[in-house]
Design a protein around this motif. Structure first.
Motif, PDB file in Angstrom:
ATOM      1  N   UNK A   1       0.831  -1.204   0.000  1.00  0.00           N
ATOM      2  CA  UNK A   1       0.000   0.000   0.000  1.00  0.00           C
ATOM      3  C   UNK A   1       0.865   1.254   0.000  1.00  0.00           C
ATOM      4  N   UNK A   2       1.952   1.247   0.795  1.00  0.00           N
ATOM      5  CA  UNK A   2       2.850   2.399   0.830  1.00  0.00           C
ATOM      6  C   UNK A   2       3.562   2.555  -0.505  1.00  0.00           C
ATOM      7  N   UNK A   3       3.953   1.443  -1.121  1.00  0.00           N
ATOM      8  CA  UNK A   3       4.603   1.519  -2.420  1.00  0.00           C
ATOM      9  C   UNK A   3       3.720   2.188  -3.456  1.00  0.00           C
ATOM     10  N   UNK A   4       2.427   1.923  -3.405  1.00  0.00           N
ATOM     11  CA  UNK A   4       1.503   2.439  -4.413  1.00  0.00           C
ATOM     12  C   UNK A   4       1.013   3.838  -4.059  1.00  0.00           C
ATOM     13  N   UNK A   5       0.669   4.049  -2.791  1.00  0.00           N
ATOM     14  CA  UNK A   5       0.009   5.302  -2.410  1.00  0.00           C
ATOM     15  C   UNK A   5       0.871   6.227  -1.557  1.00  0.00           C
ATOM     16  N   UNK A   6       1.937   5.706  -0.951  1.00  0.00           N
ATOM     17  CA  UNK A   6       2.743   6.518  -0.041  1.00  0.00           C
ATOM     18  C   UNK A   6       2.119   6.679   1.327  1.00  0.00           C
ATOM     19  N   UNK A   7       1.052   5.939   1.607  1.00  0.00           N
ATOM     20  CA  UNK A   7       0.358   6.042   2.889  1.00  0.00           C
ATOM     21  C   UNK A   7       0.127   4.663   3.495  1.00  0.00           C
ATOM     22  N   UNK A   8       0.179   4.619   4.806  1.00  0.00           N
ATOM     23  CA  UNK A   8      -0.132   3.398   5.551  1.00  0.00           C
ATOM     24  C   UNK A   8      -1.639   3.415   5.812  1.00  0.00           C
ATOM     25  N   UNK A   9      -2.383   2.389   5.351  1.00  0.00           N
ATOM     26  CA  UNK A   9      -3.842   2.398   5.587  1.00  0.00           C
ATOM     27  C   UNK A   9      -4.159   2.689   7.035  1.00  0.00           C
ATOM     28  N   UNK A  10      -4.998   3.677   7.243  1.00  0.00           N
ATOM     29  CA  UNK A  10      -5.226   4.230   8.580  1.00  0.00           C
ATOM     30  C   UNK A  10      -5.789   3.202   9.570  1.00  0.00           C
ATOM     31  N   UNK A  11      -6.784   2.441   9.140  1.00  0.00           N
ATOM     32  CA  UNK A  11      -7.397   1.474  10.048  1.00  0.00           C
ATOM     33  C   UNK A  11      -6.429   0.347  10.375  1.00  0.00           C
ATOM     34  N   UNK A  12      -5.640  -0.097   9.393  1.00  0.00           N
ATOM     35  CA  UNK A  12      -4.637  -1.121   9.652  1.00  0.00           C
ATOM     36  C   UNK A  12      -3.563  -0.603  10.601  1.00  0.00           C
ATOM     37  N   UNK A  13      -3.226   0.678  10.472  1.00  0.00           N
ATOM     38  CA  UNK A  13      -2.253   1.280  11.376  1.00  0.00           C
ATOM     39  C   UNK A  13      -2.777   1.257  12.806  1.00  0.00           C
ATOM     40  N   UNK A  14      -4.049   1.647  12.976  1.00  0.00           N
ATOM     41  CA  UNK A  14      -4.648   1.643  14.313  1.00  0.00           C
ATOM     42  C   UNK A  14      -4.685   0.232  14.893  1.00  0.00           C
ATOM     43  N   UNK A  15      -4.990  -0.749  14.042  1.00  0.00           N
ATOM     44  CA  UNK A  15      -5.012  -2.145  14.496  1.00  0.00           C
ATOM     45  C   UNK A  15      -3.629  -2.584  14.967  1.00  0.00           C
ATOM     46  N   UNK A  16      -2.602  -2.306  14.167  1.00  0.00           N
ATOM     47  CA  UNK A  16      -1.257  -2.750  14.515  1.00  0.00           C
ATOM     48  C   UNK A  16      -0.723  -2.036  15.752  1.00  0.00           C
ATOM     49  N   UNK A  17      -1.057  -0.754  15.909  1.00  0.00           N
ATOM     50  CA  UNK A  17      -0.685  -0.058  17.146  1.00  0.00           C
ATOM     51  C   UNK A  17      -1.348  -0.733  18.339  1.00  0.00           C
ATOM     52  N   UNK A  18      -2.604  -1.133  18.168  1.00  0.00           N
ATOM     53  CA  UNK A  18      -3.308  -1.815  19.246  1.00  0.00           C
ATOM     54  C   UNK A  18      -2.647  -3.123  19.634  1.00  0.00           C
ATOM     55  N   UNK A  19      -2.179  -3.882  18.645  1.00  0.00           N
ATOM     56  CA  UNK A  19      -1.493  -5.138  18.941  1.00  0.00           C
ATOM     57  C   UNK A  19      -0.201  -4.873  19.714  1.00  0.00           C
TER      58      UNK A  19
ATOM     59  N   UNK B   1     -16.743   3.252  22.432  1.00  0.00           N
ATOM     60  CA  UNK B   1     -15.365   2.897  22.076  1.00  0.00           C
ATOM     61  C   UNK B   1     -14.387   3.715  22.876  1.00  0.00           C
ATOM     62  N   UNK B   2     -13.118   3.426  22.687  1.00  0.00           N
ATOM     63  CA  UNK B   2     -12.042   4.140  23.366  1.00  0.00           C
ATOM     64  C   UNK B   2     -11.188   4.802  22.302  1.00  0.00           C
ATOM     65  N   UNK B   3     -10.930   6.096  22.437  1.00  0.00           N
ATOM     66  CA  UNK B   3     -10.180   6.814  21.419  1.00  0.00           C
ATOM     67  C   UNK B   3      -8.718   6.409  21.433  1.00  0.00           C
ATOM     68  N   UNK B   4      -8.137   6.206  20.255  1.00  0.00           N
ATOM     69  CA  UNK B   4      -6.708   5.986  20.108  1.00  0.00           C
ATOM     70  C   UNK B   4      -6.152   7.338  19.700  1.00  0.00           C
ATOM     71  N   UNK B   5      -5.601   8.089  20.662  1.00  0.00           N
ATOM     72  CA  UNK B   5      -5.263   9.478  20.434  1.00  0.00           C
ATOM     73  C   UNK B   5      -3.834   9.634  19.966  1.00  0.00           C
ATOM     74  N   UNK B   6      -3.651  10.411  18.914  1.00  0.00           N
ATOM     75  CA  UNK B   6      -2.301  10.782  18.519  1.00  0.00           C
ATOM     76  C   UNK B   6      -1.922  12.030  19.291  1.00  0.00           C
TER      77      UNK B   6
END
Length: 353
Positions: free
Chosen positions: A62-80, A255-260
């Motif tokens: 996804x980063x190779x094509x768009x230059x961005x990390x999919x937002x929801x996948x990022x939140x999931x991986x941070x949660x893990x 839900x619980x906010x994942x705050x940046x």
């Protein structure tokens, strides 16, 4: 009249912040049986850890094509990572708390172990191909001595860091000293606390970099102490006034906010705070990652069976090979669809506000 630009404090520009807190009173002997209490977490984190790395590979493309990390996948991986860090600090990667870690992807200010990674606005398309192996290699070599070769990356995400004994590194020895001193004194030595948190912080920074979650190269140093030198996490100190309204809004939706961090540079962090993916989407991402992995494995098995040995599927001939290839392809396609559905912007569910 001229104004000078303030010089950032040491580590202030780091997108990864790790905090650890010890209990005021620690049990003298509970650490002797924590290995048993950790089993449920390690089973779940084993599943989530595999999904973490499958989704990281998907994010690479996804980063190779768009230059961005999919937002929801990022939140999931941070949660893990947050879940794994809580388990590590409770277990033999820290022994810093007797409070049993929560089975959750979210973050709470009262957690003994907390982690925050600023969401990157854009990531380098070129670095994504080399940072996880070539650029991170010096860190891997050092961390192999500090935490053991098996605990540098994969073991930490999969929950193996909870045992702190993957390769017999320095961290294992330090935590053993902590356990012995707890047994006889009931206190966590301040000097050992600084060293243990410094090593754990280094590991988690490298994990975030190797998992493509930031382009900021992790510093090769021990930033010791329970508090991260980059500053407080959302919900602590100066961030509390900013984090509280968003957290309250998330709780209103169940839900619980994942705050940046609000003080992070705007090019790295979106204006609106992230929310962790709802439970349904987290399940879709996990199931999709496993289906994709098993489907690809089935396809590889079909290719191997073209030798006619039947060593993989237990059958021989082109028919068995075709079945393995088709089944693997269908499963992988189903996994890709589940990931795509789970990774869609959560929009009105709290991903953007």
């Amino acid at each position: 009249m001229t104004t000078s630009t303030p010089v950032p404090a040491r580590g202030e520009d780091s997108p990864v912040r790790i905090q650890a807190r010890t209990d005021e009173h620690l049990s003298r002997g509970l650490w002797l049986v924590k290995w048993l209490l950790l089993v449920p977490h390690l089973v779940v984190l084993g599943v989530l850890g595999v999904a973490f790395w499958v989704l990281t590979v998907v994010a690479l493309f996804a980063v190779l094509v768009t230059g961005r990390y999919p937002r929801t996948m990022f939140a999931y991986n941070v949660g893990v990572l947050r879940w794994g860090w809580r388990v590590t600090w409770y277990g033999y990667g820290g022994l810093g708390t007797d409070r049993y870690p929560r089975f959750a992807l979210d973050d709470r200010p009262d957690d003994a172990a907390r982690l925050d990674i600023a969401y990157p606005g854009r990531l380098s398309r070129g670095l994504v191909l080399v940072k996880w192996w070539l650029l991170a290699l010096p860190h891997y070599l050092v961390l192999a001595l500090l935490v053991g070769a098996g605990g540098t990356i994969v073991g930490r995400v999969g929950g193996g860091g909870a045992f702190g004994t993957e390769g017999g590194g320095l961290l294992s020895l330090l935590v053993l000293f902590v356990g012995v001193l707890l047994l006889f004194t009931g206190r966590y030595p301040a000097g050992l606390l600084d060293l243990v948190t410094g090593i754990d912080r280094w590991v988690l920074r490298v994990v975030a970099y190797a998992a493509l979650m930031t382009d900021s190269y992790p510093p090769m140093r021990l930033d010791q102490g329970p508090q991260d030198p980059a500053g407080p996490l959302p919900g602590d100190g100066p961030d509390r006034t900013t984090a509280a309204p968003a957290a309250g809004a998330a709780e209103g939706r169940g839900g619980q906010a994942l705050l940046t961090r609000p003080e992070a540079p705007p090019e790295r962090v979106a204006a609106a705070p992230l929310a962790p993916p709802p439970a349904g989407r987290a399940v879709l991402l996990t199931a999709g990652a496993w289906a994709l992995l098993l489907g690809l494995a089935g396809g590889v098995a079909g290719v191997v069976d073209t030798t006619g040995t039947g060593s993989v599927t237990g059958a021989t001939g082109p028919g068995a090979t075709a079945v393995a290839l088709v089944a693997g392809g269908v499963l992988a396609l189903a996994g890709a669809v589940l990931i795509a559905v789970g990774a869609r912007s959560v929009g009105g569910e709290g991903g953007r506000r």
